[in-house]
Enzyme design. Sequence first.
Site, PDB file in Angstrom:
ATOM      1  N   ASP A 158      69.740  22.659  16.174  1.00 21.06           N
ATOM      2  CA  ASP A 158      69.928  24.119  16.203  1.00 21.06           C
ATOM      3  C   ASP A 158      68.684  24.897  15.859  1.00 21.06           C
ATOM      4  OD1 ASP A 158      72.690  24.284  16.686  1.00 21.06           O
ATOM      5  OD2 ASP A 158      73.120  23.758  14.611  1.00 21.06           O
TER       6      ASP A 158
HETATM    7  C1  NOJ Z   1      74.422  21.266  11.770  1.00 19.60           C
HETATM    8  C2  NOJ Z   1      75.268  21.726  12.911  1.00 19.60           C
HETATM    9  O1  NOJ Z   1      76.610  21.799  12.496  1.00 19.60           O
HETATM   10  C3  NOJ Z   1      75.138  20.781  14.076  1.00 19.60           C
HETATM   11  O2  NOJ Z   1      75.865  21.295  15.158  1.00 19.60           O
HETATM   12  C4  NOJ Z   1      73.707  20.572  14.456  1.00 19.60           C
HETATM   13  O3  NOJ Z   1      73.667  19.639  15.489  1.00 19.60           O
HETATM   14  C5  NOJ Z   1      72.897  20.117  13.270  1.00 19.60           C
HETATM   15  N1  NOJ Z   1      73.055  21.070  12.205  1.00 19.60           N
HETATM   16  C6  NOJ Z   1      71.421  19.961  13.595  1.00 19.60           C
HETATM   17  O4  NOJ Z   1      70.790  21.161  13.779  1.00 19.60           O
END
Ligand code: NOJ
Length: 809
Positions: A494
């Site tokens: 993200d």
């Molecule tokens: C936490 C998020 O919930 C998830 O969707 C994401 O893939 C990871 N962070 C990595 O950024």
Amino acid sequence: MQYGYFDDEHREYVITNPKTPVKWINYVGTLAFGGIVDHTGGALICKEDPALNRITKYISQLPSSEFKGETLYLRFKQGEGYKVFSPYFVPTLDRYDLYECHVGLGYTRIVSEFYGIRTEATIFVPSGGSREIRDIRITNVSDQPLEIDAIPVVEYTHFDALKQFTNADWVPQTVQSKAYHDENGLLILTQCAFMHKDTRINTFTSNHPVSSFESDRRWFLGDNEYGTWANPLSLQQEKLGDYEAQRGDNIAALLHRLGVIRPGQTTRLITQLGQDESVEKALPVINRYRDPEQVDRAFDELAAFWDAYLSNMQVETPDANTNSLLNIHNPRQCYITLNWSRYLSLYQLGFGARGIGFRDSSQDVTGVLVGAPEDGKELIHKLLQAQKRDGSAMHQFNPLTMVANEGDSREIEGAPRYYSDDHLWIVLAVTAYLKETGDFAFLDEVLPYYEKDREEHPFESGTVLDHLRRAIEFTWNDVGAHGLPLLGFADWNDTVNLRKGAESLFTANLFGKALLEMIELARHLGDEESVARYSDYYETMKRRVNEQAWDGEWYVRYFDADGSPVGSHTNTAGQIYANGQSWPVISGFASPERAKAALEAVYRRLNTRNGIKLSAPGYNGFDPTKGGITTYPPGAKENGGIFLHTNPWVIIAETTVGNGDRAFEYYSQINPVAKNDKIDEFECEPYVYPQNILGDEHPQFGLARNSWLTGTASWAYQAATQYILGVKTTYEGLQINPCIPRQWDGFKVTREFRGAVYQVVVRNPDHVCKGVKSVKVDGKEVAGNVVPVFEDGKTHRVEVIIGEDIQGC
Ligand code: NOJ
């Protein structure tokens, strides 16, 4: 072992020191009704949605010594006043003679002894129920008769959880409490927001006469709240104020005079907190749980649910920590993540910013299919309805309203409003569900796409299979300058938010894996046209990746909008990313040589004793052209932290190339059970995976945070059961293809699959990692390593010998 120990026989972790480094929690109930209970009795309870219908006020940022949501006070006469203490330790912090918090499956039991009084409080939500039960047994373990009063307390929040903290004018004017005196001195103290007085009433009651009560925090604490939770002044009075709050900070405190308890005698007080349309409607269920026998039955039913859920897969390996994790704690965590997505924990605060994540929950589904395929299917239904007509997906949705949004991408002007990976995960979830259940009729179910007209009617619907096809087509058509998938706002990571036009190698590989699944499904369905079409997509994407993304020793992770690589030796920070290496192996895009080289690079550049870092070296300063990743100091979270979710992907990749020793080394170094011996460094609950551990570029290397709600649960479970132990569902049957440490003599697995029980015994006489030599089913040798579907309700013995070492191929 400083704070507790594992009791595998009772499937509990027992905390023996309440002063854990951070609160250690458990989950009770489900999103339908339930929440978090911490190890000192605090609780955050909600019904259907923690943002829109929260019941108790739990402020996780307050110090651990503070009251949070619920507690219990006991008191006895001392001099002119009362000695008041909490058997949960918090908030009175008295010296205890015994403290144990048993973190069980769907329940928490706090056992303590203070001042000759033993309390055992079992906190749970009956299966499918909508009440938090506290079954409190109070025993006089002194040699004197003791006259004891018990005062359980709940502090309410406004149902709109965020409003509670953003509007101190409206909120207190809108909430009220009322007492309903029932037969035999029993009392139901209700609380609600005025606007919900005919629809949503919080009820707090017990099985014991109530001599007086309080519903206003100010009167309970006393002295205009210069009385404290550690020493509520009203508890020095004979009686509470019997005040029905008309506004303000509502609580529910019920004073029970338990009378004289003789030495050795036990009294049982059962409290219940629920939410109902009206008191009248709630009465039957309230009366049910006033009956101790019914409470015992509800507790037994809860135990039966967990027995059934866990019994579908039990393992016996030479490693005790692995057994504990795979038989109890990891599948439990998978069930919790399925329920709560990334919505409500001590770190994901449930104020509505997130809800159910499309990507996260699609991955969670795969973690529960062994024990709860129907729950997985139910969630897939919801997820598919958050998919758009073009095949991409909304990033997240509210579980109560089903209103979806585009996540953080909304915050950056001009940024693409979609994530390039979201919709592809659902392909993996649906195909895994089909392999587990054989429920192919599911593919024909018709579900709406997300977009709706003004009357909220969906514009279009399609079969489940159509949804999957559109997901594939979206990515196939959404490519950039190198013919690789455009990044959108981000992919799985993200926090890497590159300018529009950037391409994602992660999404290219996830696309490859989704295509493999679609090809296998089409082949099984006899749809040769789709096999040909998807095979063509697969080969094309494979070529593009290999022709353009090999950096010499590993694969690059992105191309930015200018076409420059990110995750390359030519960069100064973020030279190598773990996901850039594991996924080309998982997708099958990497040749054996490249797979080996890329995984060696991970070992060399990213591995630490606490797990594999997400990338290295960390970015050392905020850079808006990279995005969120650079808001963290090096070593934290996505910026070079050990982001555990990605570790099982490397483990899976290692098993794919036959390296069982390394796969298990990686698996063991992140096993939370083993962290019990290093808890001062780790700090979080040793019975669940955390999302992240600080990496070795950070001064607090080894410190874990964001426990419970993480994709690590599902993927670590898959990596261990399907790739290390190698027991994997296929359309044709159960495949056995282990990749284990060569020193293991073998292992056993009991697996329920499509209506039959498979007792798998694997032997490893030649001490190799991988390579099935022979398979016998019920004493008869079979060809290949797929054991057929029996669906006969019987138990079948499967004997497997591994012997051919294919290490390195
Ligand atoms: C936490 C998020 O919930 C998830 O969707 C994401 O893939 C990871 N962070 C990595 O950024």
